[in-house]
Design a protein around this motif. Structure first.
Motif, PDB file in Angstrom:
ATOM      1  N   SER A 190       0.815  -1.217   0.000  1.00  0.00           N
ATOM      2  CA  SER A 190       0.000   0.000   0.000  1.00  0.00           C
ATOM      3  C   SER A 190       0.849   1.268   0.000  1.00  0.00           C
ATOM      4  N   SER A 191       1.996   1.241   0.676  1.00  0.00           N
ATOM      5  CA  SER A 191       2.878   2.412   0.699  1.00  0.00           C
ATOM      6  C   SER A 191       3.417   2.720  -0.698  1.00  0.00           C
ATOM      7  N   THR A 192       3.802   1.668  -1.422  1.00  0.00           N
ATOM      8  CA  THR A 192       4.300   1.847  -2.791  1.00  0.00           C
ATOM      9  C   THR A 192       3.190   2.379  -3.690  1.00  0.00           C
ATOM     10  N   ARG A 193       1.975   1.846  -3.517  1.00  0.00           N
ATOM     11  CA  ARG A 193       0.851   2.341  -4.311  1.00  0.00           C
ATOM     12  C   ARG A 193       0.642   3.834  -4.084  1.00  0.00           C
ATOM     13  N   LYS A 278     -13.540   8.305   6.900  1.00  0.00           N
ATOM     14  CA  LYS A 278     -13.826   8.128   5.475  1.00  0.00           C
ATOM     15  C   LYS A 278     -12.549   7.665   4.778  1.00  0.00           C
ATOM     16  N   LEU A 279     -12.739   7.004   3.631  1.00  0.00           N
ATOM     17  CA  LEU A 279     -11.615   6.617   2.790  1.00  0.00           C
ATOM     18  C   LEU A 279     -11.415   7.654   1.695  1.00  0.00           C
ATOM     19  N   SER A 280     -10.232   7.658   1.107  1.00  0.00           N
ATOM     20  CA  SER A 280     -10.016   8.421  -0.123  1.00  0.00           C
ATOM     21  C   SER A 280     -10.390   7.531  -1.306  1.00  0.00           C
ATOM     22  N   TRP A 281     -10.541   8.126  -2.477  1.00  0.00           N
ATOM     23  CA  TRP A 281     -10.840   7.331  -3.680  1.00  0.00           C
ATOM     24  C   TRP A 281      -9.760   6.285  -3.905  1.00  0.00           C
ATOM     25  N   HIS A 282      -8.506   6.680  -3.747  1.00  0.00           N
ATOM     26  CA  HIS A 282      -7.412   5.755  -4.015  1.00  0.00           C
ATOM     27  C   HIS A 282      -7.407   4.600  -3.024  1.00  0.00           C
ATOM     28  N   GLU A 283      -7.670   4.884  -1.772  1.00  0.00           N
ATOM     29  CA  GLU A 283      -7.734   3.819  -0.766  1.00  0.00           C
ATOM     30  C   GLU A 283      -8.871   2.849  -1.081  1.00  0.00           C
ATOM     31  N   LEU A 284     -10.006   3.390  -1.472  1.00  0.00           N
ATOM     32  CA  LEU A 284     -11.155   2.542  -1.798  1.00  0.00           C
ATOM     33  C   LEU A 284     -10.862   1.617  -2.966  1.00  0.00           C
ATOM     34  N   GLU A 483     -11.103  12.283  -0.357  1.00  0.00           N
ATOM     35  CA  GLU A 483     -10.481  12.839  -1.564  1.00  0.00           C
ATOM     36  C   GLU A 483     -10.973  12.042  -2.754  1.00  0.00           C
ATOM     37  N   TYR A 484     -10.965  12.711  -3.909  1.00  0.00           N
ATOM     38  CA  TYR A 484     -11.426  12.058  -5.134  1.00  0.00           C
ATOM     39  C   TYR A 484     -10.265  11.947  -6.121  1.00  0.00           C
TER      40      TYR A 484
END
Length: 583
Positions: A190-193, A278-284, A483-484
């Motif tokens: 996830s850190s690299t992403r 909440k999550l960000s778009w990227h996390e989701l 975030e989106y």
């Protein structure tokens, strides 16, 4: 059973096609044929033999074009491939000029002459000849279309030249656009992403003015083309291409909107699991990468075959046939882009599927998706035509076929998993895919509509375009994320397709239609199989709305069917929540 990824056999398409000189000779013969037809089209009446010859030339150009897609996966120098594709594009443009010439000439023919031609020529050829925009300036219209092609190429060049700072993510100092996207969305760490996502967005931000210039010109040109065609509704062309009415599209949107609370319920649960508000778009969209579920190629093939065989034995037999006949290239190679594609060779009754197989659930899903396209193409028949397949193949129908296979496979895997933790992970991953169709893609559609509206008043700055994009996402997601996704309009080539405006909502349509049809398949198995094959075989003969009503007795302009599909997604979300509580 197939135990390892396979390479395709291209020799049945062109015996000498893999040889550069042999392929150039094929293109040269096509050019000579078109030169003669163009010469004839500049004078005199239209005759049946020339129409038949042009129809055959269209099919041969199409065959060469799809073959060139296959060559992108082979060890061919990029400059050679680009030269071949440029030659094919020129042939396609020349064929369209000949067709335009004859359309102009047929309008000057007497009734007696037209009656003779109608009696001699295939009905499809007459229909194609008489179609088109009779009141438009053909030369100006062709010029506008060529400008769109040039702008599409300008976007591709901009994207290919984009360099993303590696920042220790990979060897070297820079990443290509495609590599940065792959790392940001698919890397297991996830850190690299996150670092790749940040680096990609930073690179795009630095080039936003160049991209906004191309995007403004593209939509400006398209609006000019619509003006030439007396097309007041900028959605009109797209709706016709996809066989939909505005009423049906809006009904589908309304039903999605009315079910948003269920979708956000899943988003909220995902955030709770991550110990966040909440999550960000990227996390989701990347959280499923943390699911460690390996799918060896042999397992994927076996499960896809079993899933489709339970619906229609002809489908499983087709998959077996495609493997045996060398239609599938699943071998991972550096020359292949991530993901996959399927190209048709309808004259040969064949297709070719490419996937860069890497043992993940996502690539297995893509394999099922592309096999769905191949199944669709298998139902279609080669008929005389003056139109290329990309002008007649409705995306709505194409995506229904492919997502039907994909959804059947995913559902099969989830249903046949006894491990509750794994079932929950796969179900969450599947729901994320649903959100991509129902939220991300529909946000792109909403953004594109709003951009068209504002572009009518003049060009927009990169900041203005980005603001429209983020606002559209925020509304569609119901303000449920922190975030989106930045720079959607720069990342996705679909916004720059010269021939396909609004390359987004057909995916959502295909997704919801396939989900609803899959439920019907389980209750009316035998009747459904025959109806589904007939539905696909008649692609392009009637608008998809009418074909759905004809074969399945469903009125897509009414909300009931769409709600049935959304109810299935609600059930998946409820099951996910139940499994979450059980942990």
């Amino acid at each position: 059973m197939t135990v390892k990824p396979t390479r395709w056999d291209l020799s049945s398409i062109y015996a000498d096609g893999m040889d550069k000189a042999g392929f150039i000779q094929i293109l040269d013969r096509l050019k000579a044929s078109l030169d003669q037809l163009e010469k004839v089209s500049n004078y005199g009446s239209v005759h049946e033999p020339e129409l038949r010859a042009l129809s055959e030339a269209v099919k041969q150009i199409e065959k060469a074009e799809y073959f060139s897609y296959c060559l992108t996966c082979e060890d061919m120098a990029p400059e050679v491939l680009h030269s071949l594709q440029a030659s094919i594009a020129a042939l396609k443009s020349q064929a369209r000029i000949v067709i335009s010439n004859w359309r102009a000439r047929v309008r000057t023919m007497s009734k007696a002459q037209l009656d003779v031609l109608t009696e001699q020529a295939h009905p499809n050829l007459i229909s194609d000849l008489l179609s088109g925009h009779h009141h438009a300036d053909i030369s100006e219209m062709n010029s506008a279309k060529e400008a769109l092609k040039d702008l599409e190429e300008a976007y591709v060049q901009l994207r290919n030249k984009l360099k993303v700072a590696a920042n220790g993510l990979e060897g070297g100092n820079e990443l290509s656009f495609s590599k940065a996207v792959h790392l940001s969305m698919s890397h297991p760490d996830s850190s690299t992403r996150g670092r790749a996502f940040s680096a990609l967005n930073s690179a795009l931000s630095s080039q936003a003015d160049d991209f906004s210039s191309v995007f403004n010109q593209m939509i400006g040109r398209r609006l000019h083309l619509y003006k030439l065609l007396n097309e007041e509704d900028y959605l009109g062309e797209s709706l016709r291409m996809n066989g939909l009415s505005r009423a049906t599209l809006e009904t589908m949107q309304d039903v999605i909107q009315s079910n948003r609370s269920y979708l956000t319920k899943f988003l909220n649960r995902r955030a709770q699991e991550a110990n966040k508000e909440k999550l960000s778009w990227h996390e989701l969209m990347t959280s499923s990468q943390d699911v460690n579920y390996q799918v060896p190629y042999s397992k994927a093939v076996a499960e896809i075959t079993a899933a489709l065989g339970a619906i229609d034995p002809n489908m499983s037999e087709f998959i077996h046939d495609a493997l045996q006949r060398g239609w599938i290239d699943s071998e991972p190679r550096d020359s292949k882009a991530p993901g996959g594609f399927c190209v048709p060779f309808i004259g040969q009754g064949e297709s070719r599927v490419s996937v860069n197989y890497d043992d993940t659930m996502d690539i297995a899903r893509i394999l099922a998706h592309e096999l769905g396209h191949a199944w669709h193409f298998k139902q279609m028949r080669s008929v005389p035509s003056l139109r290329f397949l990309d002008e007649t193949l409705e995306m709505t129908t194409a995506e229904t076929a492919s997502i039907f296979f994909e959804a059947a496979y995913i559902d099969f895997v989830i249903r046949n998993t006894d491990d509750l933790a794994l079932k929950k992970s796969l179900l969450g991953w599947s729901i994320e895919r649903s959100l991509n169709y129902l939220m991300a893609i529909m946000a792109s559609f909403e953004f594109e509509k709003r951009f068209y509206d504002q572009r009518r008043e003049g060009p927009l700055s990169a900041d203005q375009i980005e603001q429209i994009s983020l606002q559209a996402q925020e509304e569609v997601y119901g303000e449920s994320l922190t975030e989106y996704q930045p720079y959607v309009w720069m990342k996705y080539a679909q916004f720059y397709q010269a021939d396909v405006p609004f390359y987004n909502y057909p995916y959502t349509f295909g997704y919801l239609l396939s989900i609803g049809l899959l439920e019907r398949a389980r209750t009316t198995n035998v009747q459904f199989s025959a109806a589904f094959q007939s539905f696909l075989s008649q692609t392009g003969t009637l608008p998809v709305e009418q074909l759905v009503k004809k074969h399945f007795h469903i009125d897509l302009a009414q909300p009931e069917f769409w709600q049935q599909s959304m109810t299935k997604i609600q059930q998946d979300i409820e099951e996910y929540l139940r499994l979450s509580k059980a942990e």
